[in-house]
Design a protein around this motif. Structure first.
Motif, PDB file in Angstrom:
ATOM      1  N   GLY A  11      -4.485 -12.083  76.158  1.00  0.00           N
ATOM      2  CA  GLY A  11      -4.458 -13.238  75.044  1.00  0.00           C
ATOM      3  C   GLY A  11      -3.666 -14.439  75.537  1.00  0.00           C
ATOM      4  N   SER A  12      -3.181 -14.674  76.690  1.00  0.00           N
ATOM      5  CA  SER A  12      -2.574 -15.824  76.859  1.00  0.00           C
ATOM      6  C   SER A  12      -3.333 -17.036  76.521  1.00  0.00           C
ATOM      7  CB  SER A  12      -2.172 -15.850  78.609  1.00  0.00           C
ATOM      8  OG  SER A  12      -3.355 -16.072  79.388  1.00  0.00           O
ATOM      9  N   ALA A  86     -11.917 -16.041  74.243  1.00  0.00           N
ATOM     10  CA  ALA A  86     -10.866 -16.283  75.356  1.00  0.00           C
ATOM     11  C   ALA A  86     -10.685 -14.833  75.778  1.00  0.00           C
ATOM     12  CB  ALA A  86      -9.468 -16.696  74.580  1.00  0.00           C
ATOM     13  N   PRO A 109     -12.632 -18.291  84.540  1.00  0.00           N
ATOM     14  CA  PRO A 109     -11.984 -18.777  85.574  1.00  0.00           C
ATOM     15  C   PRO A 109     -12.476 -18.864  86.973  1.00  0.00           C
ATOM     16  CG  PRO A 109     -11.632 -16.495  85.434  1.00  0.00           C
ATOM     17  CD  PRO A 109     -12.592 -16.979  84.316  1.00  0.00           C
ATOM     18  N   LYS A 118     -16.459 -10.387  85.528  1.00  0.00           N
ATOM     19  CA  LYS A 118     -15.256  -9.973  84.873  1.00  0.00           C
ATOM     20  C   LYS A 118     -13.858 -10.485  85.921  1.00  0.00           C
ATOM     21  CE  LYS A 118     -16.574  -6.510  81.782  1.00  0.00           C
ATOM     22  NZ  LYS A 118     -16.587  -5.148  81.427  1.00  0.00           N
TER      23      LYS A 118
HETATM   24  C1  GAR Z   1      -8.971 -15.398  81.357  1.00  0.00           C
HETATM   25  O1  GAR Z   1      -8.759 -15.888  82.707  1.00  0.00           O
HETATM   26  C2  GAR Z   1     -10.584 -15.810  81.066  1.00  0.00           C
HETATM   27  O2  GAR Z   1     -10.913 -16.972  81.614  1.00  0.00           O
HETATM   28  C3  GAR Z   1     -11.317 -14.616  81.598  1.00  0.00           C
HETATM   29  O3  GAR Z   1     -10.462 -13.641  81.098  1.00  0.00           O
HETATM   30  C4  GAR Z   1      -9.021 -13.932  81.250  1.00  0.00           C
HETATM   31  C5  GAR Z   1      -8.387 -13.626  79.859  1.00  0.00           C
HETATM   32  O4  GAR Z   1      -6.982 -14.014  79.839  1.00  0.00           O
HETATM   33  N1  GAR Z   1     -12.542 -14.571  81.057  1.00  0.00           N
HETATM   34  C6  GAR Z   1     -13.458 -14.167  81.722  1.00  0.00           C
HETATM   35  O5  GAR Z   1     -13.482 -13.675  82.983  1.00  0.00           O
HETATM   36  C7  GAR Z   1     -14.953 -14.258  81.157  1.00  0.00           C
HETATM   37  N2  GAR Z   1     -15.978 -14.097  82.091  1.00  0.00           N
HETATM   38  P1  GAR Z   1      -6.178 -14.050  78.666  1.00  0.00           P
HETATM   39  O6  GAR Z   1      -6.272 -12.647  77.853  1.00  0.00           O
HETATM   40  O7  GAR Z   1      -4.866 -13.806  79.207  1.00  0.00           O
HETATM   41  O8  GAR Z   1      -6.429 -14.979  77.934  1.00  0.00           O
END
Ligand code: GAR
Length: 194
Positions: A11-12, A86, A109, A118
């Protein structure tokens, strides 16, 4: 603009968006956090900010349609206008897509269409490319597909470590996502005026 954030993990990005709402960079309101993972750290972050949390797993539903109809019930209840994914690690189905046309966005990302899925950060690093980055896009029925809204490049240096590269990717995400969300809000406001 009433926003729902969907998150499955840390959840950053949720936190960065919530901070941008607080500082006024985003002229909107996070009215709910949805998580498919009842132990996601994103839930703690939302609770700390008094943002309503809805969390249930698709396993508790009879079908994907049933799962999404249950989510939809809350989205309508909170009068959500924009869904922000997110780190939500599920494919969005027809029920949500047809209820929120062009109103679901995702952050990924990598420089899409390269390295979807993923593990976009690790895949780019292992592939030995000189640069990767971050993409924000509208969501369609695919995995990290759909019209691209914005991208930023993040270099991979010759002596980089995965951890250092990952950190720079997340920093780029935390800057890009709030900016794009505010741009969407601004565009919608101008559309309403004209
Ligand atoms: C982030 O890097 C986002 O871009 C990625 O999951 C991470 C979640 O980080 N999403 C994907 O890979 C979608 N295919 P967070 O929970 O710290 O926001």
């Amino acid at each position: 603009m009433k926003i729902a954030v969907f998150a499955s993990g840390n959840g950053s990005n949720f936190e960065a968006i919530a901070e941008a709402v607080e500082t006024g960079e985003i002229q909107g309101e996070i009215v709910m956090l949805f998580s498919d993972q009842p132990d996601a750290y994103a839930i703690e972050r939302a609770k700390r900010r008094d943002i309503p949390v809805i969390s249930f797993s698709p396993k508790s539903c009879s079908s994907k349609t049933d799962y999404e109809l249950r989510i939809l019930h809350f989205l309508h209840g909170y009068q959500v206008e924009l869904i922000v994914l997110a780190g939500y690690m599920r494919i969005i189905g027809e029920t949500l897509l047809s209820s929120f046309p062009s109103r679901i966005i995702n952050i990924h990302p990598s420089l899409l269409p390269a390295f979807p899925g993923k593990s976009g950060i690790q895949d780019a690093f292992k592939a030995g490319v000189a640069e990767s980055g971050v993409t924000v896009h509208y969501v369609d029925q695919g995995i990290d597909t759909g019209p691209i809204i914005a991208q930023v490049r993040v270099p991979i240096h010759p002596n980089d470590t995965l951890a250092a590269f990952e950190e720079r990717i997340h920093q780029a995400e935390h800057q890009l996502y709030p900016r794009v969300i505010q741009e969407i809000i601004q565009c919608r406001k101008e559309d309403r005026k004209s």
